[in-house]
Design a protein around this motif. Structure first.
Motif, PDB file in Angstrom:
ATOM      1  N   LEU A 117       1.249   7.072   4.767  1.00  0.00           N
ATOM      2  CA  LEU A 117       0.926   5.746   5.294  1.00  0.00           C
ATOM      3  C   LEU A 117       1.029   5.739   6.814  1.00  0.00           C
ATOM      4  CD1 LEU A 117       0.170   3.009   3.946  1.00  0.00           C
ATOM      5  CD2 LEU A 117       2.542   2.315   4.312  1.00  0.00           C
ATOM      6  N   MET A 118       2.034   6.450   7.339  1.00  0.00           N
ATOM      7  CA  MET A 118       2.200   6.553   8.780  1.00  0.00           C
ATOM      8  C   MET A 118       1.071   7.376   9.399  1.00  0.00           C
ATOM      9  SD  MET A 118       6.330   7.106   9.040  1.00  0.00           S
ATOM     10  CE  MET A 118       6.299   7.289  10.815  1.00  0.00           C
ATOM     11  N   ASN A 120      -1.928   5.487  10.027  1.00  0.00           N
ATOM     12  CA  ASN A 120      -1.711   4.342  10.922  1.00  0.00           C
ATOM     13  C   ASN A 120      -1.766   2.997  10.182  1.00  0.00           C
ATOM     14  OD1 ASN A 120      -1.466   5.857  13.377  1.00  0.00           O
ATOM     15  ND2 ASN A 120      -3.694   6.135  13.377  1.00  0.00           N
ATOM     16  N   GLN A 121      -1.256   3.008   8.957  1.00  0.00           N
ATOM     17  CA  GLN A 121      -1.260   1.792   8.158  1.00  0.00           C
ATOM     18  C   GLN A 121       0.124   1.192   7.956  1.00  0.00           C
ATOM     19  OE1 GLN A 121      -3.310   2.711   4.510  1.00  0.00           O
ATOM     20  NE2 GLN A 121      -5.320   2.725   5.478  1.00  0.00           N
ATOM     21  N   LEU A 122       1.158   1.880   8.418  1.00  0.00           N
ATOM     22  CA  LEU A 122       2.502   1.325   8.293  1.00  0.00           C
ATOM     23  C   LEU A 122       2.709   0.259   9.364  1.00  0.00           C
ATOM     24  CD1 LEU A 122       5.275   1.463   6.866  1.00  0.00           C
ATOM     25  CD2 LEU A 122       5.998   3.064   8.647  1.00  0.00           C
ATOM     26  N   LYS A 123       3.164  -0.905   8.958  1.00  0.00           N
ATOM     27  CA  LYS A 123       3.399  -2.004   9.891  1.00  0.00           C
ATOM     28  C   LYS A 123       4.898  -2.235  10.116  1.00  0.00           C
ATOM     29  CE  LYS A 123      -1.033  -2.651   9.926  1.00  0.00           C
ATOM     30  NZ  LYS A 123      -1.841  -2.156  11.072  1.00  0.00           N
ATOM     31  N   PRO A 165       0.821  -1.219   0.000  1.00  0.00           N
ATOM     32  CA  PRO A 165       0.000   0.000   0.000  1.00  0.00           C
ATOM     33  C   PRO A 165       0.852   1.266   0.000  1.00  0.00           C
ATOM     34  CG  PRO A 165       0.105  -0.897   2.209  1.00  0.00           C
ATOM     35  CD  PRO A 165       0.788  -1.901   1.317  1.00  0.00           C
ATOM     36  N   LEU A 166       2.171   1.117   0.113  1.00  0.00           N
ATOM     37  CA  LEU A 166       3.073   2.261   0.167  1.00  0.00           C
ATOM     38  C   LEU A 166       3.237   2.884  -1.221  1.00  0.00           C
ATOM     39  CD1 LEU A 166       5.164   4.074   1.601  1.00  0.00           C
ATOM     40  CD2 LEU A 166       6.866   2.272   1.207  1.00  0.00           C
TER      41      LEU A 166
END
Length: 259
Positions: free
Chosen positions: A129-130, A133-136, A116-117
């Motif tokens: 993305l950060m 809150n989607q960065l893992k 998704p990046l």
């Protein structure tokens, strides 16, 4: 320097023929930064085809190789990802001279094709993305001993991301391992060596964008012969400065060395 390299390059085939027996026994151990693996493998193959001589290459992080050489590892030639490490060995009087810069490295941000990046030169996609809150997980080489990791840290600091990204960082032992993390799906992306991102095994699985030089200190990649260097190591050192070898480095995204 260029004239000396040209003359020695012309002599390589004749030296190989006249010393065939000794060449078979002289297979030097070479220590090389993992960022140049694909390029150096191609160059070593060309060198063997042209001279009949072989080299044995070990890839890893530059900082770890310095420690190994200082403790007596039998490497005859060391190709570092940053000249700072070469200078450490030179100051310790463990090299024949100061060596030469053989290439200038570049950084890229890479991600699996399914990530998704969104990739862009200024890492705006990473910021978004950060923020969502989607960065893992995000990969870089370990800054403690890998020059490409040090430069990745510089980039993230300059863009104000170093502190907020800490919980998501995954460190590779070297930049090659970081690249594997970045493109395999183990992370959503990472900052890696451009030379690895453009290589076929990685390019087929991931997308990448070059990170502008303005965000990090230049990666002047220097090589040097150690005190253990034999004839084949010296010939390979010369060959790495030839037009053929420099052309291979350029094909993998390195800038031309300016010595």
């Amino acid at each position: 320097m260029k004239f000396r390299v040209m003359v020695l390059a012309l002599l390589l085939p004749f030296l190989a023929i006249s010393n065939g027996a000794s060449a078979a026994q002289d297979v030097p151990a070479i220590a090389a930064a993992s960022s140049i693996k694909f390029a150096l493998d191609d160059i070593a193959k060309q060198f063997t085809q042209e001279t009949g001589r072989k080299v044995r290459i070990s890839y890893g992080s530059s900082g770890n190789f310095v420690a190994q050489i200082r403790h007596g590892a039998p490497f005859e030639l060391f190709l570092s990802a940053d000249e700072r490490y070469i200078k450490q060995l030179t100051m310790a009087k463990q090299t024949l001279d100061d060596g030469v810069v053989y290439a200038v490295g570049q950084l890229a941000i890479a991600a699996p094709k399914s990530s998704p990046l969104t990739l862009d030169p200024d890492l705006e996609g990473l910021k978004q993305l950060m923020a969502a809150n989607q960065l893992k997980r995000f990969a870089i080489a370990n800054p403690d001993h890998a020059p490409y990791g040090e430069r990745a840290e510089e980039v993230l600091k300059k863009l104000g991301l170093w502190q907020p990204i800490q919980p998501y960082l995954v460190f590779g032992e070297n930049v090659s391992q970081a690249a594997q993390f970045a493109v395999s799906g183990a992370t959503q992306g990472g900052i890696v060596a451009l030379s690895l991102a453009v290589a076929k095994p990685f390019e087929a699985r991931a997308n990448y964008v070059v990170i502008p030089q303005k965000y990090y200190t230049p990666l002047d990649q220097r090589m040097v012969l150690t005190l253990k260097a034999g004839e084949t190591a010296k010939l390979f050192y010369t060959y790495l400065q030839s037009e053929q070898a420099q052309g291979v480095f350029a094909n993998y995204g390195f800038s031309r060395a300016m010595n």
